[in-house]
Motif scaffolding. Sequence first.
Motif, PDB file in Angstrom:
ATOM      1  N   ASP A  65       0.839  -1.193   0.000  1.00 25.72           N
ATOM      2  CA  ASP A  65       0.000   0.000   0.000  1.00 25.72           C
ATOM      3  C   ASP A  65       0.877   1.247   0.000  1.00 25.72           C
ATOM      4  O   ASP A  65       1.813   1.335   0.807  1.00 25.72           O
ATOM      5  CB  ASP A  65      -0.853   0.020   1.276  1.00 25.72           C
TER       6      ASP A  65
ATOM      7  N   THR B 286      -0.048   0.861   5.886  1.00 23.26           N
ATOM      8  CA  THR B 286      -0.676  -0.410   6.244  1.00 23.26           C
ATOM      9  C   THR B 286       0.403  -1.454   6.497  1.00 23.26           C
ATOM     10  O   THR B 286       1.374  -1.540   5.745  1.00 23.26           O
ATOM     11  CB  THR B 286      -1.563  -0.905   5.080  1.00 23.26           C
TER      12      THR B 286
ATOM     13  N   PHE C 181      -4.185  -6.833   8.737  1.00 18.88           N
ATOM     14  CA  PHE C 181      -3.779  -5.609   8.056  1.00 18.88           C
ATOM     15  C   PHE C 181      -4.383  -4.430   8.795  1.00 18.88           C
ATOM     16  O   PHE C 181      -5.609  -4.274   8.847  1.00 18.88           O
ATOM     17  CB  PHE C 181      -4.232  -5.626   6.593  1.00 18.88           C
ATOM     18  N   ASP C 182      -3.527  -3.602   9.386  1.00 17.20           N
ATOM     19  CA  ASP C 182      -3.964  -2.455  10.174  1.00 17.20           C
ATOM     20  C   ASP C 182      -3.267  -1.189   9.697  1.00 17.20           C
ATOM     21  O   ASP C 182      -2.234  -1.229   9.037  1.00 17.20           O
ATOM     22  CB  ASP C 182      -3.660  -2.683  11.662  1.00 17.20           C
ATOM     23  N   ILE C 183      -3.848  -0.059  10.100  1.00 14.32           N
ATOM     24  CA  ILE C 183      -3.322   1.264   9.754  1.00 14.32           C
ATOM     25  C   ILE C 183      -2.493   1.783  10.929  1.00 14.32           C
ATOM     26  O   ILE C 183      -2.929   1.713  12.077  1.00 14.32           O
ATOM     27  CB  ILE C 183      -4.467   2.266   9.466  1.00 14.32           C
TER      28      ILE C 183
ATOM     29  N   ARG D 126      -9.187  -6.606   6.719  1.00 10.80           N
ATOM     30  CA  ARG D 126      -8.103  -5.922   6.004  1.00 10.80           C
ATOM     31  C   ARG D 126      -8.403  -4.429   5.967  1.00 10.80           C
ATOM     32  O   ARG D 126      -9.269  -3.981   5.219  1.00 10.80           O
ATOM     33  CB  ARG D 126      -8.025  -6.521   4.601  1.00 10.80           C
ATOM     34  N   ASP D 127      -7.692  -3.639   6.776  1.00  8.30           N
ATOM     35  CA  ASP D 127      -7.810  -2.182   6.794  1.00  8.30           C
ATOM     36  C   ASP D 127      -6.655  -1.615   5.979  1.00  8.30           C
ATOM     37  O   ASP D 127      -5.490  -1.772   6.357  1.00  8.30           O
ATOM     38  CB  ASP D 127      -7.751  -1.650   8.229  1.00  8.30           C
ATOM     39  N   VAL D 128      -6.963  -0.968   4.844  1.00  5.74           N
ATOM     40  CA  VAL D 128      -5.925  -0.533   3.903  1.00  5.74           C
ATOM     41  C   VAL D 128      -6.252   0.848   3.331  1.00  5.74           C
ATOM     42  O   VAL D 128      -7.322   1.391   3.568  1.00  5.74           O
ATOM     43  CB  VAL D 128      -5.771  -1.545   2.740  1.00  5.74           C
TER      44      VAL D 128
ATOM     45  N   PHE E 257     -10.266   5.097   5.262  1.00  7.49           N
ATOM     46  CA  PHE E 257      -9.578   3.888   4.811  1.00  7.49           C
ATOM     47  C   PHE E 257     -10.608   2.875   4.331  1.00  7.49           C
ATOM     48  O   PHE E 257     -11.802   2.988   4.625  1.00  7.49           O
ATOM     49  CB  PHE E 257      -8.711   3.292   5.921  1.00  7.49           C
TER      50      PHE E 257
ATOM     51  N   SER F 112     -11.960  -1.045   4.332  1.00  5.52           N
ATOM     52  CA  SER F 112     -11.921  -2.224   5.191  1.00  5.52           C
ATOM     53  C   SER F 112     -12.975  -3.234   4.752  1.00  5.52           C
ATOM     54  O   SER F 112     -14.053  -2.850   4.296  1.00  5.52           O
ATOM     55  CB  SER F 112     -12.165  -1.842   6.653  1.00  5.52           C
TER      56      SER F 112
END
Length: 181
Positions: A108, A122, A129-131, A150-152, A165, A167
């Motif tokens: 990302d 990310t 997957f986190d911010i 999945r937070d992208v 974001f 998700s």
Amino acid sequence: QSLYYVDHGEPLGLEGPRASPVLNLKAQSIGDQDGQVLVTRVGMFAHPTGSPILPSSTVEIAYRVAFLQSLSPLDSETSGYRLVVIDRDGSNLMELFPPEGEVGLELDPPTWSPDGTQIAFTTNRHGDFDIYAQSLDGFTSPRLTQNRGRDVAPAWSPDGQYIAFQSDRDGNNEIYVMRSD
């Protein structure tokens, strides 16, 4: 103003120049024919992005460039990446994340806060997957998201108070907004 991009470097063997696995970060100014190599062996997914204009004591415009640098530059297609920042001329390289020995970042692109003091990115550092938001002083904030899924693709609001974001935490890809602190 400059355009920052990744281009093939010198071939390592008999391959042609466009088949070289060496990929360098370059800057090209208006009227410049060839561009200038700023960092060698960054990998194919560097995603260079310029910061907002920073305060400067000179008439020259000051800003930095954040990019992802491959942990295995000659195998960058499958490599993890690290978050790196340089001055616009390639000087003052700072490796910000991850700490030595930790899993690299996903692909990302990093995003600058509007004031140029933080970079959101990310990572799957904790298995999801986190911010995160990394300050330029080297301190990483706690992860900003901590949900299954999945937070992208973090994007800052113009005032820097919020981050939007994408998700899939509820089973659908949707846009979420959270405070940046």
